[in-house]
Write a protein that holds these residues in place. Sequence first.
Motif, PDB file in Angstrom:
ATOM      1  N   TYR A  67       0.849  -1.194   0.000  1.00 17.81           N
ATOM      2  CA  TYR A  67       0.000   0.000   0.000  1.00 17.81           C
ATOM      3  C   TYR A  67       0.887   1.248   0.000  1.00 17.81           C
ATOM      4  O   TYR A  67       1.844   1.321   0.762  1.00 17.81           O
ATOM      5  CB  TYR A  67      -0.907   0.044   1.239  1.00 17.81           C
ATOM      6  N   ARG A 108      -1.203  -1.407  -4.021  1.00 16.21           N
ATOM      7  CA  ARG A 108      -2.333  -0.481  -4.179  1.00 16.21           C
ATOM      8  C   ARG A 108      -1.839   0.936  -3.950  1.00 16.21           C
ATOM      9  O   ARG A 108      -1.432   1.290  -2.844  1.00 16.21           O
ATOM     10  CB  ARG A 108      -3.463  -0.823  -3.204  1.00 16.21           C
ATOM     11  N   LEU A 109      -1.891   1.727  -5.007  1.00 19.77           N
ATOM     12  CA  LEU A 109      -1.405   3.106  -4.962  1.00 19.77           C
ATOM     13  C   LEU A 109      -2.578   4.073  -4.939  1.00 19.77           C
ATOM     14  O   LEU A 109      -3.489   3.973  -5.762  1.00 19.77           O
ATOM     15  CB  LEU A 109      -0.533   3.403  -6.187  1.00 19.77           C
ATOM     16  N   THR A 110      -2.545   4.986  -3.991  1.00 26.52           N
ATOM     17  CA  THR A 110      -3.513   6.077  -3.935  1.00 26.52           C
ATOM     18  C   THR A 110      -2.767   7.381  -4.104  1.00 26.52           C
ATOM     19  O   THR A 110      -1.789   7.643  -3.395  1.00 26.52           O
ATOM     20  CB  THR A 110      -4.260   6.099  -2.584  1.00 26.52           C
ATOM     21  N   THR A 160      -4.241   6.397  -9.546  1.00 25.43           N
ATOM     22  CA  THR A 160      -4.685   5.626  -8.383  1.00 25.43           C
ATOM     23  C   THR A 160      -5.226   4.300  -8.885  1.00 25.43           C
ATOM     24  O   THR A 160      -6.145   4.253  -9.708  1.00 25.43           O
ATOM     25  CB  THR A 160      -5.785   6.388  -7.619  1.00 25.43           C
ATOM     26  N   SER A 161      -4.639   3.191  -8.405  1.00 23.55           N
ATOM     27  CA  SER A 161      -4.999   1.889  -8.954  1.00 23.55           C
ATOM     28  C   SER A 161      -4.266   0.788  -8.200  1.00 23.55           C
ATOM     29  O   SER A 161      -3.435   1.040  -7.337  1.00 23.55           O
ATOM     30  CB  SER A 161      -4.625   1.825 -10.432  1.00 23.55           C
ATOM     31  N   ASP A 195      -8.067  -2.220 -12.694  1.00 22.13           N
ATOM     32  CA  ASP A 195      -9.141  -1.330 -12.267  1.00 22.13           C
ATOM     33  C   ASP A 195     -10.472  -2.065 -12.414  1.00 22.13           C
ATOM     34  O   ASP A 195     -10.654  -2.840 -13.372  1.00 22.13           O
ATOM     35  CB  ASP A 195      -9.146  -0.056 -13.121  1.00 22.13           C
ATOM     36  N   THR A 237      -3.781  11.836 -10.026  1.00 19.62           N
ATOM     37  CA  THR A 237      -4.880  11.138  -9.347  1.00 19.62           C
ATOM     38  C   THR A 237      -5.442  10.002 -10.195  1.00 19.62           C
ATOM     39  O   THR A 237      -5.917   8.997  -9.659  1.00 19.62           O
ATOM     40  CB  THR A 237      -6.004  12.119  -8.981  1.00 19.62           C
ATOM     41  N   THR A 289      -0.058  14.238  -5.561  1.00 23.14           N
ATOM     42  CA  THR A 289       0.056  14.617  -6.974  1.00 23.14           C
ATOM     43  C   THR A 289       1.401  15.278  -7.222  1.00 23.14           C
ATOM     44  O   THR A 289       1.824  16.145  -6.451  1.00 23.14           O
ATOM     45  CB  THR A 289      -1.073  15.584  -7.351  1.00 23.14           C
ATOM     46  N   LEU A 303      -3.217  11.377  -3.974  1.00 23.84           N
ATOM     47  CA  LEU A 303      -4.130  12.409  -3.460  1.00 23.84           C
ATOM     48  C   LEU A 303      -3.906  13.744  -4.148  1.00 23.84           C
ATOM     49  O   LEU A 303      -2.776  14.067  -4.545  1.00 23.84           O
ATOM     50  CB  LEU A 303      -3.927  12.565  -1.954  1.00 23.84           C
ATOM     51  N   VAL A 341       0.529   5.705  -0.379  1.00 20.47           N
ATOM     52  CA  VAL A 341      -0.251   6.927  -0.555  1.00 20.47           C
ATOM     53  C   VAL A 341       0.722   8.026  -0.922  1.00 20.47           C
ATOM     54  O   VAL A 341       1.679   8.289  -0.185  1.00 20.47           O
ATOM     55  CB  VAL A 341      -1.025   7.302   0.723  1.00 20.47           C
TER      56      VAL A 341
END
Lengths: 111, 113
Positions: B10, B109-111, B86-87, B38, B83, B15, B113, B12
């Motif tokens: 994981y 899992r990349l988010t 994110t996927s 996705d 953004t 941008t 923001l 986070v």
Amino acid sequence: TQLLEQSPQFLSIQEGENLTVYCNSSSVFSSLQWYRQEPGEGPVLLVTVVTGGEVKKLKRLTFQFGDARKDSSLHITAAQPGDTGLYLCAGHTSGTYKYIFGTGTRLKVLA
Amino acid sequence: DVKVTQSSRYLVKRTGEKVFLECVQDMDHENMFWYRQDPGLGLRLIYFSYDVKMKEKGDIPEGYSVSREKKERFSLILESASTNQTSMYLCASSLFRNTGELFFGEGSRLTVL
């Protein structure tokens, strides 16, 4: 662009029921693979079919490759909760490195 | 046991940040792949590599680059994360060029923001 459409997209059934998942394309593939992906894990190969009309069985799972090698199906007999997961088909064309993945079927088997 | 290991499960990021996703396989496989997963879209190929320092664009390479300096390691780089990146990112390897089984890592899992 080659596409693989899977149906249904979602399936929720009771333990003991039978089900069939379909994987369809307008393109011809040299081989087709089925993977299962459980939550938090990467996909794991279930089977590879290479000959048109080929049928392979893996315990309660039966896989068929269409005669024209454009489509495939996965039939599960007497589904169990352990069958829950995302099922992905992937087509491969000879001479390329690319595997075209289907859109996926998310199966939930309720105890 | 064959194994494909992805360094981060994981992440986070913000941008504009540079993001590195690392993948290592212990099977001496020639081919390595980066996919993006996705919902409703299946797996889409970003890049693949069939040898050290060799790479080929997949279906959605825009915004990504890769590095393969050693046979066992294949890195995915997002130069300036956005953004829409994110996927879930999946690394895979295979022994054979054609019809070979793909061995996947557990995913990153990349988010953004």
